[in-house]
Design a protein around this motif. Structure first.
Motif, mmCIF file in Angstrom:
data_model
loop_
_atom_site.group_PDB
_atom_site.id
_atom_site.type_symbol
_atom_site.label_atom_id
_atom_site.label_comp_id
_atom_site.label_asym_id
_atom_site.label_seq_id
_atom_site.Cartn_x
_atom_site.Cartn_y
_atom_site.Cartn_z
ATOM 1 N N ALA B 113 0.841 -1.213 0.000
ATOM 2 C CA ALA B 113 0.000 0.000 0.000
ATOM 3 C C ALA B 113 0.872 1.257 0.000
ATOM 4 C CB ALA B 113 -0.920 0.004 1.211
ATOM 5 N N VAL B 114 2.013 1.177 0.697
ATOM 6 C CA VAL B 114 2.903 2.339 0.769
ATOM 7 C C VAL B 114 3.576 2.561 -0.590
ATOM 8 C CG1 VAL B 114 5.019 3.210 1.839
ATOM 9 C CG2 VAL B 114 3.257 2.128 3.249
ATOM 10 N N ALA B 117 1.010 4.025 -2.847
ATOM 11 C CA ALA B 117 0.806 5.442 -2.551
ATOM 12 C C ALA B 117 1.935 6.276 -3.153
ATOM 13 C CB ALA B 117 0.715 5.665 -1.045
ATOM 14 N N ALA B 118 3.165 5.792 -3.041
ATOM 15 C CA ALA B 118 4.307 6.532 -3.583
ATOM 16 C C ALA B 118 4.158 6.707 -5.098
ATOM 17 C CB ALA B 118 5.612 5.809 -3.253
ATOM 18 N N GLU B 127 12.743 8.637 -6.766
ATOM 19 C CA GLU B 127 12.221 9.263 -5.542
ATOM 20 C C GLU B 127 11.617 8.221 -4.614
ATOM 21 O OE1 GLU B 127 11.064 13.642 -7.434
ATOM 22 O OE2 GLU B 127 9.641 11.993 -7.525
ATOM 23 N N LEU B 131 13.252 8.126 -1.108
ATOM 24 C CA LEU B 131 12.444 8.735 -0.046
ATOM 25 C C LEU B 131 11.647 7.714 0.754
ATOM 26 C CD1 LEU B 131 11.016 11.777 -2.082
ATOM 27 C CD2 LEU B 131 12.906 11.805 -0.454
ATOM 28 N N VAL B 132 11.343 6.577 0.141
ATOM 29 C CA VAL B 132 10.423 5.644 0.804
ATOM 30 C C VAL B 132 11.057 4.269 1.032
ATOM 31 C CG1 VAL B 132 8.184 4.469 0.602
ATOM 32 C CG2 VAL B 132 8.419 6.850 -0.130
ATOM 33 N N PRO B 135 14.734 4.197 3.034
ATOM 34 C CA PRO B 135 14.584 4.526 4.458
ATOM 35 C C PRO B 135 13.830 3.451 5.239
ATOM 36 C CG PRO B 135 14.080 6.446 3.131
ATOM 37 C CD PRO B 135 14.261 5.298 2.176
ATOM 38 N N LEU B 136 12.773 2.897 4.637
ATOM 39 C CA LEU B 136 12.003 1.880 5.365
ATOM 40 C C LEU B 136 12.766 0.555 5.441
ATOM 41 C CD1 LEU B 136 8.386 2.644 4.106
ATOM 42 C CD2 LEU B 136 9.313 2.970 6.407
ATOM 43 N N PRO B 210 14.619 4.696 10.600
ATOM 44 C CA PRO B 210 13.361 5.424 10.476
ATOM 45 C C PRO B 210 12.556 5.257 11.755
ATOM 46 C CG PRO B 210 13.217 3.358 9.295
ATOM 47 C CD PRO B 210 14.620 3.459 9.828
ATOM 48 N N ARG B 211 11.940 6.330 12.219
ATOM 49 C CA ARG B 211 11.065 6.208 13.382
ATOM 50 C C ARG B 211 9.649 6.010 12.875
ATOM 51 N NH1 ARG B 211 10.912 10.534 17.034
ATOM 52 N NH2 ARG B 211 11.468 12.028 15.426
ATOM 53 N N ARG B 212 8.916 5.232 13.606
ATOM 54 C CA ARG B 212 7.537 4.979 13.173
ATOM 55 C C ARG B 212 6.576 5.390 14.256
ATOM 56 N NH1 ARG B 212 6.615 0.219 9.322
ATOM 57 N NH2 ARG B 212 8.507 0.190 8.124
#
Lengths: 246, 212
Positions: B113-114, B117-118, B127, B131-132, B135-136, B210-212
């Motif tokens: 889903a992430v 969304a990106a 990107e 960006l996604v 980092p994750l 990464p903080r969640r």
């Protein structure tokens, strides 16, 4: 008649030689209106939505967005002009609420000041005061709050078309009802056209100006909720609608 | 002071110098393995058909006994020979798999889903990655680097066998002269180095993850 913001013209989409998902889909979304696409699961409604911002490509027919064939528009630029909301919001879990809302403005290269001003305003609109919510991360929010952030993110760059795929699908019935009420309140302030995909006919009837009932890749009937209730075009629509009215 | 402590203290200059060499072997090879493994791991997520054969090949290479690999490399031109360069090549080979595997798994672990969304909001592939996805995936990638480093510290002791230096020098000398104090003079700092590097990378994970 004004030029549709989004138009499906005899669109066909096939996922496998024997799996025709869209079979001559015709649908128009006019500026500022909310059109709900409803139908049983697997009827092709999410597929149709994804054709609008070129997450998928049609196998036949033409998808027009902002009056031009989508196929002639660069996908990344096109998507940045279209708001996109999915179930649970699809928020970036490692970004704060503010960073999520500012995602598209950031991709578009807005200055930090302009982004901040805009995200403050968007968060206020969806009922999440920036002071309390901007620094939080999605994991610390309730389902309804996440969904609000998702809506704020989709509208941050003021798109004239917004695609919503089961936007309130992950919420419990009470939160869902609350979000639906707020959605109607927001609609008076936002002039974007909305294509709303939902399996919930009640939601479609409450939120949409026109409802399109889909079955096996085609629109069976499209019209204002009242028309669908009073004059269902065929037995399928009658039965589908009566289930909701019962 | 006990006998062993005094023994180590008297050889502190040599132990320190060899620890430094050891650290260089491990750090350089881990850096090279990261520079190869992370992009390759990302590339494999874009070409699912290649993932299985490439990961399988890396697995197989990993299964070569390390002393044998060092030996095989000696006659190889450019990469091989006697000394630190050959050792680094061998260590890169061993460090690559955990980094490659974890990068691949880390990128694939990002929720669909992430990713949708990106794409849906209009990120380019670059990107989305920068960006996604990266980092994750960072905690999982870093866990792979940690494994590579800790294993690398142990493996690098074998590098002394081909004249690459490091703490293995003391261990080999100890084995050859049946002097377990010398073995410990190499083994204890190596173990301490492994723990220290693991601890440091753990701090990195907490500080920059990464903080969640």
């Amino acid at each position: 008649m004004p030029t549709p913001v989004l138009e499906f013209d005899e669109v066909r989409k096939r996922f496998a030689p024997d799996r025709l998902v869209l079979d001559g889909l015709r649908l128009e979304v006019l500026p500022g209106e909310t059109v709900a696409l409803v139908g049983p699961s697997g009827c092709g409604k999410t597929t149709a939505l994804k054709l609008a911002n070129r997450l998928l490509e049609p196998d036949g027919g033409v998808v027009r967005v902002f009056g031009r064939p989508a196929a002639e528009q660069e996908p990344v630029a096109l998507r940045r002009r279209i708001g996109f909301v999915i179930q649970e919001g699809g928020l970036f879990p490692h970004w704060t609420v503010r960073e999520n809302v500012e995602a598209v403005p950031r991709l578009l290269g807005w200055t930090p000041e302009r982004r901040r001003e805009r995200s403050d305003a968007m968060l206020a609109t969806v009922g999440l005061p920036a002071g309390a919510f901007a620094p939080r991360r999605p994991a610390s929010l309730s389902g309804g709050e996440r969904q609000r952030v998702g809506v704020a993110r989709a509208l941050a760059a003021a798109p004239s078309l917004v695609l919503m795929d089961e936007p309130f699908g992950a919420l419990d019935p009470i939160a869902r009802r609350e979000m639906q009420k707020e959605f109607l309140a927001w609609r008076t302030r936002w002039d974007a056209a909305v294509l709303l995909v939902t399996h919930d006919l009640g939601e479609a009837f409450r939120l949409a100006d026109r409802v399109a009932v889909m079955a096996s890749g085609r629109i069976r009937q499209v019209g204002p909720p009242d028309t669908l209730r009073r004059e269902p075009a065929d037995a399928f629509v009658r039965e589908f609608v009566s289930e909701f009215l019962a | 002071m006990s006998g062993l402590s005094r023994f180590l203290w008297e050889r502190r200059d040599e132990i320190l110098a060899l620890t430094g060499e050891h650290l260089v072997l491990v750090a350089v090879s881990a850096a090279i393995a990261t520079a190869i493994g992370v992009p390759l791991g990302v590339a494999l997520t874009r070409r699912p058909g290649l993932a299985r054969p490439v990961l399988g090949f890396a697995n197989t290479v990993q299964a070569i006994p390390s002393l044998a690999l060092f030996g095989f490399l000696i006659p190889v031109p450019v990469l091989g020979g006697i000394g630190a360069r050959t050792a680094i090549v061998a260590l890169v080979v061993y460090s690559l798999l955990p980094i490659l595997r974890n990068t691949h798994a880390g990128i694939l672990s990002v929720e669909p889903a992430v990713v949708e969304a990106a794409d849906g909001i209009g990120m380019t592939r670059g990107e989305r990655l920068r960006l996604v996805e990266l980092p994750l995936a960072f905690p999982i990638v870093l866990a792979g680097i940690r494994v590579a480093v800790v294993v690398g510290v142990g493996l690098a002791t074998i590098a002394a066998a081909i004249g690459a230096g490091g703490l293995g020098v003391l261990i080999y000398r100890g084995v050859a002269t049946a002097d377990h104090r010398l073995i410990l003079a190499g083994a204890l700092p190596a173990a301490a180095l492994a723990l220290a590097l693991d601890f440091l990378l753990g701090l990195v994970a907490r500080r920059w993850g990464p903080r969640r």
